[in-house]
Design a protein around this motif. Structure first.
Motif, short mmCIF file in Angstrom:
data_model
loop_
_atom_site.label_atom_id
_atom_site.label_comp_id
_atom_site.label_asym_id
_atom_site.label_seq_id
_atom_site.Cartn_x
_atom_site.Cartn_y
_atom_site.Cartn_z
N GLU A 95 0.83 -1.21 0.00
CA GLU A 95 0.00 0.00 0.00
C GLU A 95 0.86 1.26 0.00
OE1 GLU A 95 -3.23 2.31 2.84
OE2 GLU A 95 -3.49 0.17 2.47
N GLY A 98 2.87 1.68 -3.30
CA GLY A 98 2.04 2.14 -4.40
C GLY A 98 1.61 3.58 -4.25
N ASN A 261 5.96 2.52 -14.11
CA ASN A 261 4.62 2.38 -13.53
C ASN A 261 4.69 1.84 -12.09
OD1 ASN A 261 1.87 2.38 -13.23
ND2 ASN A 261 1.48 0.68 -14.65
N ARG A 263 3.32 2.56 -9.21
CA ARG A 263 2.09 2.37 -8.41
C ARG A 263 1.46 1.01 -8.68
NH1 ARG A 263 0.62 7.04 -5.89
NH2 ARG A 263 1.38 9.00 -6.78
N ARG A 264 1.61 0.51 -9.89
CA ARG A 264 1.08 -0.81 -10.22
C ARG A 264 2.09 -1.90 -9.92
NH1 ARG A 264 2.27 -4.00 -14.55
NH2 ARG A 264 0.74 -5.61 -15.13
N LYS A 420 -4.06 8.87 -3.51
CA LYS A 420 -4.28 7.79 -4.47
C LYS A 420 -3.51 6.54 -4.03
CE LYS A 420 -3.50 6.48 -9.29
NZ LYS A 420 -2.94 6.91 -10.60
N ARG A 421 -4.21 5.41 -3.93
CA ARG A 421 -3.60 4.15 -3.52
C ARG A 421 -3.92 3.08 -4.56
NH1 ARG A 421 -5.02 6.95 1.03
NH2 ARG A 421 -3.65 6.80 2.85
N SER A 422 -2.89 2.51 -5.17
CA SER A 422 -3.12 1.48 -6.17
C SER A 422 -3.39 0.12 -5.52
CB SER A 422 -1.91 1.37 -7.10
OG SER A 422 -0.73 1.10 -6.36
#
Length: 492
Positions: A95, A98, A261, A263-264, A420-422
């Motif tokens: 968490e 990301g 990328n 966060r993913r 924002k949390r991915s």
């Protein structure tokens, strides 16, 4: 995000509590203070290989015997208990990694949630997880180099040159060599380092799978009895030792500024690594004990080579395992040194340690001076210490930082609910609370001597912060580089 000015406090920071907001951390990660940023070159596959490379090494190839000596055949339960601790904490890392994909890992997460003092102590503890563990892993590498030489040519390095004074030698030269080799590769660039780590990760997974295939051909049920000769106390002690085998999965989050990328990819890579490694460890432990018996496995550091030699009645198989161990442990040195340099770079950006650690080469886009300083400093304990001296201290320091990360998830949810949390921790807040509980439980299993050593280490860290870092922090110093308009976030 609005830019900060030297004359008015930025809305993205809290100077009273000395908390740095996620927005500011992301803005600062967009470029190095010298103007030469880190490059985003790592994809998901490379990141997973980097994680596996940071985890699988000394803990399973060398430390398995110590875990078995504590727990007996119930070491499988010990590995699962250590894995459960890692899984709860992995949720929290996923968490946070990301949401705040920067290179500081636990240090940056603590800075964004619990304040500068806690963040500094977390960074101080990370010297144990990354720096001191480099020394421990290098010592384990030296043991398998001897095993490989013995298998190939029937010759060992002289004890005086392959062991520290605590193990009956004078200096452990192979341990120093592997640290310097890793540093040389790291300063060349992350693309080259990631490629080498990926190749080594694939190789060592293949070696461990081959080991299981061989060991299970000689599996005997009788070797699993008595299953837990030392009871639950032995299982707990075994889990504390086995936890060393998992150290390094959080190194994935130290690559936050060099991942495509992030966060993913960061949360996905963490989960894949923990799952793959846990399955491998349980299978290897069960295969080794089933083939040879707990007493025999607990007696020899290079136990996996011994198992293959006994089962195949040849030294060839053991030589292949030794070769795999040499490669595997070298990749851990590489990945863990990488993590240490990125932690120090983040702390240097904040003014908490000297600026030399933040400088990035415009040619290689790597922190060259930082890397060589880390290599030289931690080559010393690698040359003169035994593995047992540093493993427990590394373990308790790592568990302490992981407990803080679980707390940080709760703090960030309350402080920045809109972020924002991915990936989100499942069963919140039960999961991070259990993560803290499991970390404390395994810390208890390290023994009172380790607690005393760790307490002294923390006191020294607190004094360093009070005497040097607090007054030099760029978070509150007028005119510091962070007080100028920061560049916008990049990547992710």
């Amino acid at each position: 995000m609005s830019s900060a000015s030297p004359t008015s406090p930025s809305p993205s920071r809290s100077t009273r509590a000395r908390i740095k907001s996620p927005a500011l951390l992301l803005a600062e990660s967009g470029a190095d203070l010298e103007g030469h940023g880190l490059r985003r070159t790592m994809g998901l596959f490379q990141l997973v290989c980097f994680g596996v490379g940071a985890i699988v090494g000394t803990g399973i190839f060398v430390g398995l015997s110590d875990s078995v000596a504590e727990a007996g055949p119930a070491v499988v339960v010990s590995f699962v208990l250590a894995a459960v601790t890692c899984i709860f904490t992995a949720f929290s890392f996923a968490e946070l990694g990301g949401a705040i994909p920067v290179s500081g890992s636990s240090y940056s997460f603590a800075y964004a949630t619990l304040g500068e003092r806690v963040a500094f102590l977390v960074g101080w503890c990370l010297l144990l997880e990354y720096g001191v563990s480099v020394s421990a892993v290098a010592v384990g590498w030296s043991q398998y180099v001897n095993e490989l030489l013995n298998s190939l040519i029937g010759w060992d390095l002289p004890a005086a040159l392959s062991s520290g004074p605590g193990d009956g030698g004078v200096i452990n030269l192979p341990a120093v060599v592997v640290v310097m080799m890793a540093a040389t590769l790291l300063v060349r660039g992350i693309r080259e380092s990631a490629g080498a780590t990926a190749a080594m990760a694939v190789l060592k997974i293949g070696i461990l799978i081959a080991f299981c295939a061989i060991a299970f051909t000689a599996f005997e049920d009788g070797h699993l009895s008595p299953f837990a000769p030392h009871g639950m106390a032995g299982v707990t002690a075994g889990a504390s030792v086995a936890f060393f085998s998992y150290i390094g999965f959080d190194a994935i989050t130290t690559a936050g500024e060099e991942v495509k990328n992030p966060r993913r990819n960061i949360p996905i890579a963490i989960m894949i690594c923990i799952g793959v490694v846990t399955l491998l460890y349980c299978a290897v432990a069960l295969g080794a004990i089933g083939a040879l018996g707990a007493d025999a496995v607990g007696d020899k550091p290079a136990a996996l080579s011994l198992v293959v030699d006994k089962v195949t009645e040849s030294s060839v198989g053991g030589g292949i395992i030794a070769f795999g161990a040499v490669v595997a442990i070298a990749s851990v040195v590489l990945a863990v040194m990488y993590g240490q340099t990125r932690i120090l770079m983040s702390m240097s950006r904040d003014g908490l340690i000297p600026r030399v650690f933040e400088r990035v080469s415009p040619k290689t886009h790597t922190p060259v001076a930082n890397t060589w300083i880390v290599a030289l400093v931690f080559a010393v304990p690698a040359a003169f210490s035994s593995l047992d001296v540093v493993v427990n201290l590394t373990t308790i320091g790592t568990l302490a930082t992981m407990a803080v990360v679980n707390v940080a998830v709760i703090a960030l949810r309350r402080r920045n609910p809109e972020l924002k949390r991915s990936f989100r921790v499942p069963l919140y807040p039960v999961s991070p609370v259990l993560g803290v509980g499991f970390c404390l439980y395994l810390m208890y299993g390290t023994g009172w001597t380790t607690w005393v050593q760790f307490s002294v280490f923390l006191v020294v860290g607190a004094l360093v912060y009070a005497g040097y870092s607090r007054s030099r922090s760029r978070l509150v110093s007028p005119g510091a580089p962070q007080d100028r308009a920061a560049p916008g976030p990049t990547g992710g």
